[in-house]
Motif scaffolding. Structure first.
Motif, PDB file in Angstrom:
ATOM      1  N   PRO A  11     -42.752  -2.062  42.327  1.00  0.00           N
ATOM      2  CA  PRO A  11     -42.574  -2.764  43.603  1.00  0.00           C
ATOM      3  C   PRO A  11     -41.119  -2.580  44.037  1.00  0.00           C
ATOM      4  N   ILE A  12     -40.855  -2.754  45.315  1.00  0.00           N
ATOM      5  CA  ILE A  12     -39.451  -2.790  45.724  1.00  0.00           C
ATOM      6  C   ILE A  12     -39.013  -4.249  45.635  1.00  0.00           C
ATOM      7  N   TYR A  13     -37.882  -4.468  45.012  1.00  0.00           N
ATOM      8  CA  TYR A  13     -37.445  -5.823  44.669  1.00  0.00           C
ATOM      9  C   TYR A  13     -36.710  -6.485  45.818  1.00  0.00           C
ATOM     10  N   TYR A  14     -36.844  -7.806  45.886  1.00  0.00           N
ATOM     11  CA  TYR A  14     -36.003  -8.549  46.824  1.00  0.00           C
ATOM     12  C   TYR A  14     -34.573  -8.442  46.324  1.00  0.00           C
ATOM     13  N   HIS A  20     -33.240 -11.045  36.289  1.00  0.00           N
ATOM     14  CA  HIS A  20     -33.431 -11.497  34.906  1.00  0.00           C
ATOM     15  C   HIS A  20     -34.302 -10.493  34.153  1.00  0.00           C
ATOM     16  N   GLY A  22     -37.254 -10.490  33.206  1.00  0.00           N
ATOM     17  CA  GLY A  22     -38.592 -10.270  33.779  1.00  0.00           C
ATOM     18  C   GLY A  22     -38.577  -9.173  34.830  1.00  0.00           C
ATOM     19  N   ASP A  51     -36.478  -4.459  48.867  1.00  0.00           N
ATOM     20  CA  ASP A  51     -37.259  -4.987  49.980  1.00  0.00           C
ATOM     21  C   ASP A  51     -36.359  -5.980  50.709  1.00  0.00           C
ATOM     22  N   TRP A 227     -44.565  -7.569  54.703  1.00  0.00           N
ATOM     23  CA  TRP A 227     -45.413  -6.840  53.753  1.00  0.00           C
ATOM     24  C   TRP A 227     -45.896  -5.499  54.318  1.00  0.00           C
ATOM     25  N   TYR A 234     -44.003   3.173  50.092  1.00  0.00           N
ATOM     26  CA  TYR A 234     -44.581   4.141  49.163  1.00  0.00           C
ATOM     27  C   TYR A 234     -44.855   5.494  49.830  1.00  0.00           C
ATOM     28  N   GLY A 260     -46.564  -6.664  39.562  1.00  0.00           N
ATOM     29  CA  GLY A 260     -46.818  -7.930  38.876  1.00  0.00           C
ATOM     30  C   GLY A 260     -48.103  -8.548  39.394  1.00  0.00           C
ATOM     31  N   GLU A 262     -48.951 -11.303  40.637  1.00  0.00           N
ATOM     32  CA  GLU A 262     -48.981 -12.126  41.857  1.00  0.00           C
ATOM     33  C   GLU A 262     -48.982 -11.288  43.126  1.00  0.00           C
ATOM     34  N   ILE A 263     -48.701  -9.988  43.007  1.00  0.00           N
ATOM     35  CA  ILE A 263     -48.701  -9.168  44.227  1.00  0.00           C
ATOM     36  C   ILE A 263     -49.791  -8.087  44.212  1.00  0.00           C
ATOM     37  N   HIS A 289     -49.653  -6.123  36.073  1.00  0.00           N
ATOM     38  CA  HIS A 289     -49.260  -6.574  34.739  1.00  0.00           C
ATOM     39  C   HIS A 289     -48.952  -8.073  34.728  1.00  0.00           C
ATOM     40  N   TRP A 291     -46.668 -11.533  33.265  1.00  0.00           N
ATOM     41  CA  TRP A 291     -45.253 -11.929  33.374  1.00  0.00           C
ATOM     42  C   TRP A 291     -44.641 -12.161  32.013  1.00  0.00           C
ATOM     43  N   LEU A 292     -43.364 -11.916  31.954  1.00  0.00           N
ATOM     44  CA  LEU A 292     -42.609 -12.389  30.797  1.00  0.00           C
ATOM     45  C   LEU A 292     -42.288 -13.847  31.076  1.00  0.00           C
TER      46      LEU A 292
HETATM   47  N1  MSP Z   1     -40.590  -7.475  47.339  1.00  0.00           N
HETATM   48  C1  MSP Z   1     -41.822  -7.774  46.698  1.00  0.00           C
HETATM   49  C2  MSP Z   1     -42.582  -6.497  46.341  1.00  0.00           C
HETATM   50  C3  MSP Z   1     -42.897  -5.577  47.482  1.00  0.00           C
HETATM   51  S1  MSP Z   1     -43.706  -4.138  46.930  1.00  0.00           S
HETATM   52  C4  MSP Z   1     -44.197  -3.347  48.293  1.00  0.00           C
HETATM   53  C5  MSP Z   1     -41.575  -8.597  45.428  1.00  0.00           C
HETATM   54  N2  MSP Z   1     -40.329  -8.573  44.931  1.00  0.00           N
HETATM   55  S2  MSP Z   1     -39.817  -9.428  43.660  1.00  0.00           S
HETATM   56  O1  MSP Z   1     -38.445  -9.082  43.478  1.00  0.00           O
HETATM   57  O2  MSP Z   1     -40.118 -10.807  43.843  1.00  0.00           O
HETATM   58  O3  MSP Z   1     -40.660  -8.973  42.440  1.00  0.00           O
HETATM   59  C6  MSP Z   1     -40.670  -7.642  42.018  1.00  0.00           C
HETATM   60  C7  MSP Z   1     -41.507  -7.484  40.771  1.00  0.00           C
HETATM   61  O4  MSP Z   1     -40.889  -8.178  39.683  1.00  0.00           O
HETATM   62  C8  MSP Z   1     -42.922  -8.062  40.910  1.00  0.00           C
HETATM   63  O5  MSP Z   1     -43.852  -7.106  40.470  1.00  0.00           O
HETATM   64  C9  MSP Z   1     -42.913  -9.247  39.981  1.00  0.00           C
HETATM   65  O6  MSP Z   1     -44.156  -9.491  39.382  1.00  0.00           O
HETATM   66  C10 MSP Z   1     -41.900  -8.787  38.940  1.00  0.00           C
HETATM   67  N3  MSP Z   1     -41.389  -9.909  38.157  1.00  0.00           N
HETATM   68  C11 MSP Z   1     -40.608 -10.960  38.581  1.00  0.00           C
HETATM   69  N4  MSP Z   1     -40.473 -11.831  37.535  1.00  0.00           N
HETATM   70  C12 MSP Z   1     -41.148 -11.381  36.457  1.00  0.00           C
HETATM   71  C13 MSP Z   1     -41.351 -11.804  35.139  1.00  0.00           C
HETATM   72  N5  MSP Z   1     -40.833 -12.935  34.693  1.00  0.00           N
HETATM   73  N6  MSP Z   1     -42.077 -11.006  34.315  1.00  0.00           N
HETATM   74  C14 MSP Z   1     -42.597  -9.805  34.721  1.00  0.00           C
HETATM   75  N7  MSP Z   1     -42.448  -9.375  35.954  1.00  0.00           N
HETATM   76  C15 MSP Z   1     -41.765 -10.164  36.858  1.00  0.00           C
HETATM   77  O7  MSP Z   1     -42.513  -9.187  44.935  1.00  0.00           O
END
Ligand code: MSP
Length: 513
Positions: A11-14, A20, A22, A51, A227, A234, A260, A262-263, A289, A291-292
């Protein structure tokens, strides 16, 4: 012959200054899978990124007294630095504020509007700002967001809608006919039963109440719903609808989106419908997958259980962290993270099983043969079993990786090292030396180093720097993956390099008190 392609994404991260352990989970796993595929001859493309749009960021930037772009620019380097410190090698780090991404999203939105899949209407509903999600009254749990449990706010505005409903049947059929599309299978059932079967409502895909987003080109007061913006990464990353679509033609459809749990919903409902509307092929697989968790709960700074992953890396080394993330939790399930668990994995597997084996073997070779590896024909009764295990591992790892059973793949490589330790107990090299049985001893040490060499090559996607260091210490030029199912390629008469223990046992914090 042209190489087979493999396109994998996280995923692209916020953007966050507070990543952390996870957050590292998906990215390290995607990195290991990519390296594994590359080793198997695939032409890989590994995409990650950030993101950056949405109300949440806009709010944070306002609070900090800077523009949203200034705000994200400042913290984006944090993500890149984290991936670098974890030895993550991606092919592109896409930012949703990248010019090419913005253009592609605008073209996608316009195309869908012009063909009637996006239409203008009035939005009245409930919105969860932290999750950037719209909900209906019935989806709420105790009047709160079903994902995060926080308050939702009522919004009413002119908006564009995406006709999810039109594609509902097609999507359901596709999912049923492609059992590999949503994995693990429990997540597939959840999507079908909880979301698709109850009926898909058209999705509100534009906002006017804030401005930090991609403007709709033909109606500039609207910005594209985050979203729609985010999922498009991608294909925008590959140049879809740009002047140069060569990467898109080569790599799309994606082989694997790792996300993850939740998405999963966004990736298996909105995303495939967007692709169907664009008449593009769907990704081969979306893997959701777990979560940790820490003490069974969320990892978060506010709960005080958060440490910057770079602190663990500084303390235990990058491969100790990679090993934990890849080995501890069966991919797909939730799993615990704690420093105690990290330490016990480290000591048991990395220090005792692997580190000790390499060090003991090189020390014996130095002591008895001045560091020169020599073959001999005097075999032992234990050789056959050792060789069978070692040469059978390549195929085992391939089978596990095919099923994304990463922890099992890694464990099967460690089976080599465990078998080697047993081989030392069985052949008792120190007694062979005492008895002057040096030809047999040569053979024993050769077999051990050959097994370690093969194990180290197989380890390279998971623990790249450890693998490299072991092969450097052995001083072998035979580092190719292809021959790892054959025993005996280790060169005769080579002299090992200087060496030191690759993983030293660390006393636990409790023990050392
Ligand atoms: N921006 C969206 C994704 C958009 S994809 C088109 C997003 N970002 S996020 O930063 O909140 O999360 C990114 C990824 O990190 C997600 O897949 C989320 O499940 C994963 N994780 C965040 N905390 C986590 C844990 N504690 N354990 C495992 N994965 C975790 O969602």
């Amino acid at each position: 012959m042209e190489k087979k392609k493999y396109y994998i994404t996280t995923p692209i991260y916020y953007p966050s200054a507070n990543f952390h352990i996870g957050h590292c989970y998906t990215t390290v796993i995607a990195d290991a899978i990519t390296r594994f595929k590359k080793m198997n001859g695939y032409d890989t493309f590994f995409l990650t990124g950030s993101d950056e749009h949405g109300q949440k960021i806009e709010k944070k930037a306002n609070e900090a007294g800077v523009t949203p772009k200034e705000y994200v620019d400042e913290i984006i380097e944090n993500a890149k630095d984290l991936w670098k410190s974890l030895d993550v090698e991606y092919d592109r780090f896409i930012r949703t504020t990248d010019e090419d991404h913005i253009k592609t999203v605008q073209k996608i939105f316009k195309k869908l509007y012009e063909q009637g899949d996006i239409y203008k209407g009035e939005y009245k509903g409930l919105y969860c700002t932290p999750c950037e999600s719209f909900w209906t009254e019935t989806q709420l749990i105790d009047g709160k967001c079903p994902d995060c449990g926080r308050e939702v706010t009522e919004v009413s505005e002119e908006a564009y809608f995406f006709k999810l409903s039109k594609y509902q049947e097609r999507l359901e059929k596709y999912i049923e006919e492609h059992p590999e599309f949503i994995q693990p299978v429990s997540r597939k059932n959840e999507m079908i039963n909880n979301f698709i079967k109850p009926g898909l409502e058209d999705l509100c895909v534009s906002r006017t109440s804030f401005t930090w987003g991609i403007p709709v080109t033909f109606d500039e007061k609207h910005i594209v719903y985050v979203w729609i913006d985010a999922l498009s990464n991608y294909i925008s990353a590959l140049g879809y609808l740009s002047d140069d679509e060569s990467k898109f033609k080569k790599y799309w459809p994606a082989d694997l989106h790792i996300v993850g749990k939740e998405i999963v919903r966004f990736h298996t409902i909105i995303w495939p419908i967007m692709l169907m509307a664009l008449e593009l092929p769907l990704p081969h697989q979306v893997f959701g997958h777990g979560w940790l968790v820490i003490n069974g709960g969320k990892i978060s700074k506010s709960l005080g259980n958060y440490r910057d992953p770079r602190e663990y890396i500084a303390e235990y080394g990058v491969d100790a962290i990679r090993y934990y993330l890849l080995r501890e939790v069966p991919f797909g399930s939730d799993g615990q993270f704690s420093e105690e668990l990290l330490l016990s994995r480290y000591n048991a597997d990395l220090a005792n099983t692997l580190g000790n084996l390499v060090n003991r073997t090189l020390s014996m070779l130095t002591k008895y043969f001045d560091g020169t590896i020599e073959k001999s024909n005097i075999t032992t009764e234990f050789d056959e079993d050792l060789i069978k295990i070692v040469t059978g591992t390549k195929e085992k790892v391939q089978d596990y990786m095919e099923k994304l059973e990463i922890s099992e793949a890694l464990d099967s490589i460690f089976e080599i090292f465990r078998r080697c330790n047993k081989y030392i107990d069985e052949t008792t090299p120190w007694i062979l030396a005492k008895e002057g049985n040096f030809d047999k001893l040569k053979n024993v040490l050769y077999n051990l180093l050959e097994s370690i060499r093969i194990g180290a090559i197989l380890l390279s996607p998971y623990l790249p720097s450890t693998s490299k260091e072991i092969l450097r210490q052995i001083n072998t030029k035979e580092i190719n993956y292809e021959g790892t199912d054959k025993f005996g390629l280790l060169e005769n008469n080579i002299h090992i390099n200087d060496y030191k223990p690759i993983f030293m046992r660390i006393d636990s914090k409790n023990e050392s008190k």
